[in-house]
Design a protein around this motif. Structure first.
Motif: not given
Length: 219
Positions: A43-66
């Motif tokens: 979907q492109g870089y700009d359209a990709t959100t941290i929430e989507q990344i967290a869901e795909r990686a099966e972690v929480s958004p806070s884990t991504v930011f950590r």
């Protein structure tokens, strides 16, 4: 090294110098990075959100930011700098520094072009060339690897790790590596990345063609 894959023999197996906890952390980081690349392609870089990344990686958004303070860091940050420095430290002490560095850099580029890694390397390079936020963050992240490399260079040459000479040399090298990536992507990946590395290292060792007064004809 930022935005380059590690040599294949520095894999995270039982023989790794890292402990179990550190290896688990690295695998989490890799899962986040893999999820990010997949979403960016979809979907492109700009359209990709941290929430989507967290869901795909099966972690929480806070884990991504950590693990990654910004989305750009997911693309740029790797955990293999210490291992690369260790590889450099293993080179013979009487080997010229430029030879040692060329050996380590060639290992990294070779690994970056193996199997599925080549596709990821091209995607990272494309983002660096085309997304200003990623390129800007790259300039900041280069200083981290530069400091580690300056310590290794200082150890080999007897210089102060914070001395001007070590800092200028290592940041020149880091800048050269970033230009390789940008040049490769800007020219549609038609060049051989290993050849570009060798050309860049030749420039750092000898200066640009024509620097001694002989002009080089442009094709």
């Amino acid at each position: 090294m930022t935005y380059m894959a590690p040599p294949s023999h520095l894999s995270l197996d039982a023989g790794s110098p890292l402990g179990l906890r550190e290896r688990k952390k690295i695998r989490t980081r890799q899962a986040i990075r893999t999820a990010t690349y997949a979403l960016v392609e979809e979907q492109g870089y700009d359209a990709t959100t941290i929430e989507q990344i967290a869901e795909r990686a099966e972690v929480s958004p806070s884990t991504v930011f950590r693990y990654f303070p910004t989305k750009e860091d997911i693309v740029l940050t790797d955990e293999f700098d210490p291992l690369m420095m260790a590889e450099l430290a293993k080179r013979p002490v009487d080997e010229p520094l430029t030879v040692s560095l060329r050996h380590v850099m060639r290992l990294a580029v070779h690994a970056a072009l193996q199997g599925d890694e080549e596709h990821s390397t091209r995607l990272r390079s494309h983002l660096l060339a085309n997304v200003p936020a990623v390129r800007s963050r790259m300039m900041e992240s280069m200083s981290v690897t530069g400091r580690l490399l300056a310590e290794a260079v200082a150890s080999r040459t007897g210089q102060e790790k914070d001395g001007l000479e070590a800092r200028v040399y290592t940041m020149s090298l880091m800048g050269g590596l970033s230009e390789i990536t940008l040049y490769w992507a800007e020219n549609d990946f038609r060049d051989d990345l290993m050849d570009l590395l060798d050309r860049a290292l030749d420039v750092l060792e000898q200066g640009p063609p024509g620097a001694c007064g002989t002009r080089t004809q442009t094709p």
